[in-house]
Motif scaffolding. Structure first.
Motif, mmCIF file in Angstrom:
data_model
loop_
_atom_site.group_PDB
_atom_site.id
_atom_site.type_symbol
_atom_site.label_atom_id
_atom_site.label_comp_id
_atom_site.label_asym_id
_atom_site.label_seq_id
_atom_site.Cartn_x
_atom_site.Cartn_y
_atom_site.Cartn_z
ATOM 1 N N ARG A 188 0.830 -1.211 0.000
ATOM 2 C CA ARG A 188 0.000 0.000 0.000
ATOM 3 C C ARG A 188 0.864 1.260 0.000
ATOM 4 N NH1 ARG A 188 -4.472 0.218 4.418
ATOM 5 N NH2 ARG A 188 -4.915 2.137 3.241
ATOM 6 N N ILE A 189 1.958 1.239 0.736
ATOM 7 C CA ILE A 189 2.836 2.418 0.764
ATOM 8 C C ILE A 189 3.479 2.631 -0.602
ATOM 9 C CG2 ILE A 189 4.934 3.401 1.754
ATOM 10 C CD1 ILE A 189 4.201 2.029 4.394
ATOM 11 N N LYS A 190 3.929 1.548 -1.233
ATOM 12 C CA LYS A 190 4.564 1.669 -2.549
ATOM 13 C C LYS A 190 3.607 2.226 -3.590
ATOM 14 C CE LYS A 190 7.869 -2.132 -1.944
ATOM 15 N NZ LYS A 190 8.237 -3.509 -2.360
ATOM 16 N N GLU A 191 2.312 2.027 -3.389
ATOM 17 C CA GLU A 191 1.305 2.477 -4.357
ATOM 18 C C GLU A 191 0.911 3.938 -4.181
ATOM 19 O OE1 GLU A 191 -1.795 -0.346 -3.695
ATOM 20 O OE2 GLU A 191 -0.928 -1.861 -5.027
ATOM 21 N N ILE A 192 1.409 4.612 -3.157
ATOM 22 C CA ILE A 192 1.076 6.024 -2.951
ATOM 23 C C ILE A 192 1.639 6.860 -4.099
ATOM 24 C CG2 ILE A 192 1.454 8.046 -1.474
ATOM 25 C CD1 ILE A 192 1.530 6.189 0.926
ATOM 26 N N ASP A 193 0.791 7.690 -4.664
ATOM 27 C CA ASP A 193 1.204 8.541 -5.782
ATOM 28 C C ASP A 193 2.323 9.480 -5.349
ATOM 29 O OD1 ASP A 193 1.092 9.727 -8.350
ATOM 30 O OD2 ASP A 193 -0.138 11.360 -7.530
ATOM 31 N N GLY A 194 3.384 9.504 -6.113
ATOM 32 C CA GLY A 194 4.500 10.386 -5.821
ATOM 33 C C GLY A 194 5.739 9.661 -5.319
ATOM 34 N N ILE A 195 5.553 8.455 -4.802
ATOM 35 C CA ILE A 195 6.696 7.669 -4.310
ATOM 36 C C ILE A 195 7.324 6.898 -5.468
ATOM 37 C CG2 ILE A 195 7.377 5.691 -2.891
ATOM 38 C CD1 ILE A 195 5.385 6.565 -0.797
ATOM 39 N N TYR A 196 8.616 7.046 -5.654
ATOM 40 C CA TYR A 196 9.278 6.256 -6.687
ATOM 41 C C TYR A 196 10.314 5.288 -6.115
ATOM 42 C CZ TYR A 196 12.895 9.979 -6.551
ATOM 43 O OH TYR A 196 13.855 10.889 -6.168
ATOM 44 N N ARG A 211 6.756 14.631 -4.924
ATOM 45 C CA ARG A 211 5.694 15.583 -4.615
ATOM 46 C C ARG A 211 5.559 15.751 -3.112
ATOM 47 N NH1 ARG A 211 1.083 12.671 -3.129
ATOM 48 N NH2 ARG A 211 -0.178 14.533 -3.324
ATOM 49 N N ASN A 212 4.626 16.592 -2.708
ATOM 50 C CA ASN A 212 4.455 17.003 -1.319
ATOM 51 C C ASN A 212 4.741 15.888 -0.315
ATOM 52 O OD1 ASN A 212 3.597 17.914 1.179
ATOM 53 N ND2 ASN A 212 1.887 19.091 0.319
ATOM 54 N N PRO A 213 5.907 15.916 0.332
ATOM 55 C CA PRO A 213 6.277 14.824 1.235
ATOM 56 C C PRO A 213 5.444 14.781 2.520
ATOM 57 C CG PRO A 213 7.911 16.563 1.335
ATOM 58 C CD PRO A 213 6.984 16.932 0.222
ATOM 59 N N ARG A 214 4.953 15.922 2.973
ATOM 60 C CA ARG A 214 4.124 15.911 4.190
ATOM 61 C C ARG A 214 2.796 15.219 3.934
ATOM 62 N NH1 ARG A 214 6.338 21.247 5.208
ATOM 63 N NH2 ARG A 214 7.803 21.116 6.956
ATOM 64 N N ASN A 218 1.506 11.834 5.819
ATOM 65 C CA ASN A 218 0.192 11.691 6.450
ATOM 66 C C ASN A 218 -0.552 10.470 5.916
ATOM 67 O OD1 ASN A 218 0.428 13.958 8.124
ATOM 68 N ND2 ASN A 218 -0.320 15.343 6.540
ATOM 69 N N GLN A 219 -0.373 10.173 4.632
ATOM 70 C CA GLN A 219 -0.990 8.969 4.067
ATOM 71 C C GLN A 219 -0.382 7.713 4.683
ATOM 72 O OE1 GLN A 219 -1.896 8.813 -0.275
ATOM 73 N NE2 GLN A 219 -0.945 10.853 -0.343
ATOM 74 N N ILE A 220 0.935 7.726 4.881
ATOM 75 C CA ILE A 220 1.613 6.576 5.469
ATOM 76 C C ILE A 220 1.135 6.345 6.898
ATOM 77 C CG2 ILE A 220 3.862 5.705 6.250
ATOM 78 C CD1 ILE A 220 5.084 7.137 3.797
ATOM 79 N N LYS A 221 0.940 7.426 7.649
ATOM 80 C CA LYS A 221 0.466 7.294 9.028
ATOM 81 C C LYS A 221 -0.916 6.638 9.090
ATOM 82 C CE LYS A 221 0.984 11.516 10.637
ATOM 83 N NZ LYS A 221 0.979 12.592 11.649
ATOM 84 N N LYS A 222 -1.720 6.826 8.052
ATOM 85 C CA LYS A 222 -3.045 6.195 8.018
ATOM 86 C C LYS A 222 -2.946 4.705 7.676
ATOM 87 C CE LYS A 222 -5.497 10.423 6.700
ATOM 88 N NZ LYS A 222 -6.292 11.110 5.638
ATOM 89 N N ILE A 223 -1.896 4.332 6.953
ATOM 90 C CA ILE A 223 -1.701 2.928 6.569
ATOM 91 C C ILE A 223 -1.096 2.132 7.720
ATOM 92 C CG2 ILE A 223 -0.378 1.393 5.036
ATOM 93 C CD1 ILE A 223 -0.633 3.601 2.890
#
Length: 274
Positions: A188-196, A211-214, A218-223
Motif C-alpha cells: 500500500r505504501i509503494k502504491e502512494i502517488d508520488g513515491i518512486y 511531490r508534497n512529502p508531508r 500523512n498517508q503513510i500514518k493512516k496505513i
C-alpha cells in the motif's frame, strides 16, 4: 504427505535432516553424526504426527532493553526452521538485501533534479506485531498446510503466554512472520502517488518522492495502524533544494550517514545510545 505446489511441508525425519546445521552437532550431548541424532528426529516426527508435540522452554534474555529468545532444544530449532522454510517458500518471502538498499539510497540521493526524502522508523517493531492478527492471517490462508498452521499457531500461543506481546527477537521465524505481516502494508505504501522508491530493512524505512512529502507522510500514518506506529523522534522529511521549508538531506540509515550539499557524502554513522 502435505505438499503444495511441489513444496513438501511435512515434518519428517528426511526434512529435518535437510535442515541440520554444523552447529547442531556441537555442545549438545556430544552428537557427532546424523545417525546419533536419528532417534531424536524420529521421536520429533512421531510427536508431531500424533499431535503430542509441545515446545520445550525457550532461553530468554534482554539486549538494549528488548527481550530476545533462543530456541533452546534441538527439537525447537528444527521445527522452527521447517516452519520458517515453509512460510518463506509458500509466500515467496525474501529478506531485504541491506547492501542493495544502501546502494540504491546512495544512487538516488546523487540525483541532480529536485526530490524529497522521508526517513522513518517503526517503533518497537517486533514487539508491535500483533499475535492475534498473525494467527488470523495464517488460519485464513489456503496455501499453508494444516500441519503448518497448527504448529505456527502453537508457537505463537506459546510465545504470547511468556511475553508482553509481539514477536520475540533472536528467532529467524520472527523475522519471516514479521515480513509476512508487513507484505500488504509495504504494498500500500509503494502504491502512494508520488513515491518512486520505498526501501525497508526491518524497522528502518527510506522513501524517495517527487511531490508534497508531508502529504505522503500523512498517508503513510493512516496505513501504519496500531499497534504498529512510527517513531516521531526519528522522522525526518527532507528536500534536495535549500530553503525549501524542509530539512536538508542529512540522515542516518542502516549504519551510514547520508549528507548532501553540492555533492553527496556518505560516511559511517556514529553509534547512538539506545
Amino acid at each position: 504427505m502435505e505438499k503444495t505446489k511441489g513444496l513438501d511441508q511435512s515434518f519428517t525425519v528426511k526434512n529435518f535432516q535437510r535442515l541440520l546445521k554444523r552447529t547442531d552437532f556441537h555442545g549438545e550431548n556430544g552428537y557427532r553424526s546424523i545417525d546419533q541424532l536419528l532417534p531424536r528426529l524420529t521421536s520429533l516426527e512421531e510427536s508431531i504426527s500424533n499431535s503430542h508435540f509441545q515446545f520445550s522452554p525457550f532461553q530468554r534474555g534482554k539486549i538494549n532493553g528488548f527481550q530476545y529468545i533462543s530456541a533452546g532444544s534441538l527439537e525447537n530449532r528444527l521445527l522452527m526452521r521447517k516452519l520458517d522454510d515453509n512460510v518463506k517458500r509458500i509466500f515467496r518471502i525474501k529478506s531485504s538485501n541491506r547492501n542493495s538498499i544502501v546502494w540504491l539510497t546512495k544512487y538516488l540521493a546523487e540525483e541532480k533534479t529536485k526530490f524529497y526524502v522521508l526517513k522513518l522508523d517503526l517503533k518497537s517493531f517486533y514487539e508491535s506485531i500483533p499475535h492475534a492478527e498473525v494467527i488470523k492471517k495464517i488460519q485464513e490462508n489456503n496455501l499453508l498446510s494444516n500441519g503448518s498452521k497448527t504448529l505456527l499457531t502453537k508457537y505463537l500461543d506459546t510465545i504470547a503466554s511468556h511475553s508482553q506481546g509481539g514477536l520475540p527477537r533472536g528467532i529467524c521465524l520472527s523475522s519471516t512472520l514479521s515480513e509476512y505481516y508487513m507484505q500488504p502494508i509495504d504494498k500500500r505504501i509503494k502504491e502512494i502517488d508520488g513515491i518512486y522508491y520505498y526501501g525497508r530493512f526491518v524497522d528502518d524505512i527510506v522513501i524517495f518522492c517527487y511531490r508534497n512529502p508531508r502529504d505522503i507522510y500523512n498517508q503513510i500514518k493512516k496505513i501504519i495502524k496500531l499497534p504498529l506506529s512510527l517513531n516521531s523522534a526519528k522522522t525526518r522529511i527532507m528536500s534536495s533544494e535549500k530553503n525549501d521549508g524542509y530539512n536538508d538531506i542529512d540522515f542516518d540509515f542502516l549504519g551510514y550517514r547520508f549528507r548532501k550539499n553540492e555533492q553527496l557524502e556518505v560516511d559511517i554513522a556514529k553509534k547512538k545510545n539506545k
